[in-house]
Design a protein around this motif. Structure first.
Motif, PDB file in Angstrom:
ATOM      1  N   TRP A  61     -15.230  -4.553 -21.801  1.00 56.32           N
ATOM      2  CA  TRP A  61     -13.705  -5.069 -21.542  1.00 56.32           C
ATOM      3  C   TRP A  61     -13.748  -6.393 -22.257  1.00 56.32           C
ATOM      4  O   TRP A  61     -13.358  -7.498 -22.022  1.00 56.32           O
ATOM      5  CB  TRP A  61     -13.740  -5.486 -20.211  1.00 56.32           C
ATOM      6  CG  TRP A  61     -13.804  -4.385 -19.481  1.00 56.32           C
ATOM      7  CD1 TRP A  61     -14.832  -3.688 -18.788  1.00 56.32           C
ATOM      8  CD2 TRP A  61     -12.712  -3.216 -19.105  1.00 56.32           C
ATOM      9  NE1 TRP A  61     -14.513  -2.453 -17.924  1.00 56.32           N
ATOM     10  CE2 TRP A  61     -13.304  -2.284 -18.526  1.00 56.32           C
ATOM     11  CE3 TRP A  61     -11.265  -3.028 -19.534  1.00 56.32           C
ATOM     12  CZ2 TRP A  61     -12.330  -1.018 -18.060  1.00 56.32           C
ATOM     13  CZ3 TRP A  61     -10.425  -2.092 -19.347  1.00 56.32           C
ATOM     14  CH2 TRP A  61     -11.092  -1.146 -18.484  1.00 56.32           C
ATOM     15  N   GLY A 117     -15.030 -14.933 -15.637  1.00 50.41           N
ATOM     16  CA  GLY A 117     -13.614 -15.507 -15.845  1.00 50.41           C
ATOM     17  C   GLY A 117     -12.648 -15.843 -14.880  1.00 50.41           C
ATOM     18  O   GLY A 117     -11.914 -16.688 -14.926  1.00 50.41           O
ATOM     19  N   CYS A 121     -10.697 -19.444 -14.595  1.00 46.81           N
ATOM     20  CA  CYS A 121      -9.166 -19.399 -14.151  1.00 46.81           C
ATOM     21  C   CYS A 121      -9.080 -20.252 -12.698  1.00 46.81           C
ATOM     22  O   CYS A 121      -8.294 -21.097 -12.569  1.00 46.81           O
ATOM     23  CB  CYS A 121      -8.646 -18.278 -14.280  1.00 46.81           C
ATOM     24  SG  CYS A 121      -8.761 -17.344 -15.805  1.00 46.81           S
ATOM     25  N   TYR A 144      -3.324 -11.053 -15.711  1.00 44.44           N
ATOM     26  CA  TYR A 144      -4.460 -11.143 -14.810  1.00 44.44           C
ATOM     27  C   TYR A 144      -5.391 -12.158 -14.966  1.00 44.44           C
ATOM     28  O   TYR A 144      -5.753 -12.373 -16.456  1.00 44.44           O
ATOM     29  CB  TYR A 144      -5.161  -9.709 -14.768  1.00 44.44           C
ATOM     30  CG  TYR A 144      -6.406  -9.613 -13.844  1.00 44.44           C
ATOM     31  CD1 TYR A 144      -7.660  -9.538 -14.646  1.00 44.44           C
ATOM     32  CD2 TYR A 144      -6.092  -9.432 -12.558  1.00 44.44           C
ATOM     33  CE1 TYR A 144      -8.731  -9.290 -13.595  1.00 44.44           C
ATOM     34  CE2 TYR A 144      -7.522  -9.481 -11.769  1.00 44.44           C
ATOM     35  CZ  TYR A 144      -8.481  -9.308 -12.308  1.00 44.44           C
ATOM     36  OH  TYR A 144      -9.800  -9.278 -11.328  1.00 44.44           O
ATOM     37  N   HIS A 145      -5.727 -12.982 -14.111  1.00 40.34           N
ATOM     38  CA  HIS A 145      -6.651 -14.037 -14.375  1.00 40.34           C
ATOM     39  C   HIS A 145      -7.706 -14.061 -13.348  1.00 40.34           C
ATOM     40  O   HIS A 145      -8.385 -14.942 -13.207  1.00 40.34           O
ATOM     41  CB  HIS A 145      -5.862 -15.483 -14.088  1.00 40.34           C
ATOM     42  CG  HIS A 145      -4.561 -15.500 -14.868  1.00 40.34           C
ATOM     43  ND1 HIS A 145      -4.450 -15.606 -16.118  1.00 40.34           N
ATOM     44  CD2 HIS A 145      -3.289 -15.459 -14.331  1.00 40.34           C
ATOM     45  CE1 HIS A 145      -3.333 -15.595 -16.614  1.00 40.34           C
ATOM     46  NE2 HIS A 145      -2.335 -15.433 -15.662  1.00 40.34           N
ATOM     47  N   GLY A 146      -8.025 -12.871 -13.211  1.00 38.36           N
ATOM     48  CA  GLY A 146      -9.048 -12.473 -12.106  1.00 38.36           C
ATOM     49  C   GLY A 146      -8.632 -12.374 -10.558  1.00 38.36           C
ATOM     50  O   GLY A 146      -7.494 -12.516 -10.419  1.00 38.36           O
ATOM     51  N   VAL A 241     -10.099 -15.773 -21.758  1.00 39.29           N
ATOM     52  CA  VAL A 241     -11.093 -14.814 -21.221  1.00 39.29           C
ATOM     53  C   VAL A 241     -11.151 -13.947 -22.286  1.00 39.29           C
ATOM     54  O   VAL A 241     -12.037 -13.404 -22.661  1.00 39.29           O
ATOM     55  CB  VAL A 241     -11.041 -14.645 -19.908  1.00 39.29           C
ATOM     56  CG1 VAL A 241     -12.042 -13.410 -19.560  1.00 39.29           C
ATOM     57  CG2 VAL A 241     -11.116 -15.760 -18.878  1.00 39.29           C
TER      58      VAL A 241
END
Ligand code: KE4
Length: 428
Positions: A61, A117, A121, A144-146, A241
């Motif tokens: 990823w 990540g 965040c 998406y930030h986690g 990220v």
């Protein structure tokens, strides 16, 4: 392709790990079928437990920008491990990698290392709230930030677009402080600022979105976000990220010439080990404990093995003046080849790309936000995914992910991938 061993392992895994995986996207839920269990990897290739080889377009990823089992990283981790794996004290290496990262990324004086990540965040948002003394944040649908609570939010009803939880366990109290905007829609962002005057601490955005497939920012969009944050006393957080150290040495800030206030990192910065980080100007970062009042901590933050891997990764990137040209040329070559093969057939598709991030959407119309990404034909995507997998080409098992190109890919690998896409296109 024989997946027998992977299938057996998946059954065993599911008995002791929820869903058989430690991260949901790995379970192939979006595409069906049984996930492959990887035994080892080298360069551009994965080798599964059934002995199948795949050309890898996920690269864990994003982290494996320079290929799997990259020698300088592997050797550094081996040597470091011999001297102990964690001390919970400051180490000289943390200062070295911090100084190198700060020298590579524009507009930052200091960096704090964490372990993912998500943590980067989550901590960046807390820092922004503490620094501005405001509670609300704006995020974008599809970004998406986690998995921190403030980010697991769906669009609320009505114009206010107050957030509502999109996962059980996220409280309405948390959700009310997350406002949702449409990616690439600056008018929508301005509406939110007007409706929440002096209450918004920050905007957090993926400067190139990679969690709706790859979605580039429209011309001027990031610059407009910078302006609206400055006008309203809010901070601009770039979640890099994915894009950090991938789109350029200085990431999206360098590529687009837009200065963020806090920049989040993960993936590449750890060279495959668990590393996240967030960075910014001194006057913001010094708000963090132990200097300032905003608390943030971590037992394994700055871990020697992770720092050794990340430092070798950043040094290799920093010293290779041709790396980003090679990544651009290889990904452009792949894009051109995919167009050549897919356009031979009456398939409705579009390809998005920024540098070494690329995605194929099975919809003929432009994909520029979450709604247009959702219009894609997922049944066609599933056939495309499994067809490529059978050909020995491993792309992300979801239409809402970007492909990550590694410099370890040869032009023979790219030609094989393009030809495989052509064979699969015949059955779509
Ligand atoms: P991690 O906590 O997974 O290290 O990072 C969270 C994160 C933050 N910001 C962006 C832009 C991200 O893409 C991610 C994580 N990316 C996903 C892939 N879409 C990781 C894969 C997974 O969840 O297993």
């Amino acid at each position: 392709m024989n997946y027998q061993r992977s299938s057996q392992l998946f059954v065993e895994a599911a008995k002791v790990i929820p869903g058989g995986v430690n991260s949901p996207v790995r379970a192939f839920k979006a595409v069906g079928g049984t996930p492959i269990f990887v035994k080892e990897a080298k360069g551009a290739y994965l080798f599964d437990e059934d002995g199948n080889r795949y050309i890898d377009y996920i690269n864990s990823w994003g982290p494996m920008l320079l290929g799997h089992a990259f020698e300088p990283v592997v050797n550094a981790v081996i040597e470091k491990a011999k001297k102990g794996t964690s001390f919970g004290t400051p180490t000289a290496l943390e200062t070295e990698i911090a100084a190198l990262a700060v020298s590579m990324v524009p507009n930052v004086d200091k960096i704090r290392f964490v372990n993912s990540g998500t943590e980067a965040c989550m901590s960046a948002v807390r820092l922004a709230r503490g620094y501005t003394k405001r509670d609300k944040i704006i995020k974008f649908s599809g970004c998406y930030h986690g998995h921190s609570d403030s980010f697991l939010i769906a669009a609320g009803s009505g114009l206010s677009t107050f957030g509502v939880p999109n996962s059980p366990g996220v409280t309405s109290g948390t959700a009310k402080d997350t406002l949702l905007a449409k990616y690439n829609d600056i008018a929508n962002v301005k509406e939110l600022f007007a409706a929440n005057r002096n209450e918004i601490a920050a905007i957090i955005i993926e400067p190139v979105a990679g969690n709706m497939g790859c979605i580039p920012p429209k011309d001027g969009f990031l610059k407009a976000l910078r302006e609206v944050c400055t006008e309203n006393g809010a901070l601009l957080i770039f979640d890099e990220v994915m894009t950090g150290f991938r789109l350029a040495k200085g990431g999206a800030q360098e590529l687009f010439g837009v200065k963020a206030d806090i920049i989040c990192f993960g993936k590449v910065i750890g060279g495959g080990l668990p590393v996240g980080a967030f960075a910014g100007r001194k006057e913001i970062m010094d708000y963090l404990a132990p200097l300032g009042p905003v608390y943030q901590a971590g037992t394994l933050s700055g871990n020697p093995l992770a720092m050794a891997a990340g430092y070798e990764m950043l040094k290799s990137i920093n010293n290779d003046s041709e790396l980003f040209n090679r990544l651009e040329e290889k990904t452009a070559y792949l894009e051109k080849g995919l167009h050549a093969e897919l356009s031979k057939h009456s398939i409705a598709y579009t390809i998005n790309r920024v540098g070494s991030m690329i995605s194929v959407h099975f919809d003929p119309n432009p994909v520029y936000d979450f709604q247009t990404a959702a219009n894609g034909d997922n049944e066609t995507f599933k056939k495309f995914f499994h067809g490529l997998l059978k050909e020995g080409v491993y792309i992300a098992p979801s239409a809402y992910e970007t492909w990550f190109i590694t410099d370890a890919l040869s032009y023979e690998d790219l030609d094989f991938t393009i030809a495989a896409a052509g064979r699969v296109a015949e059955i779509l």
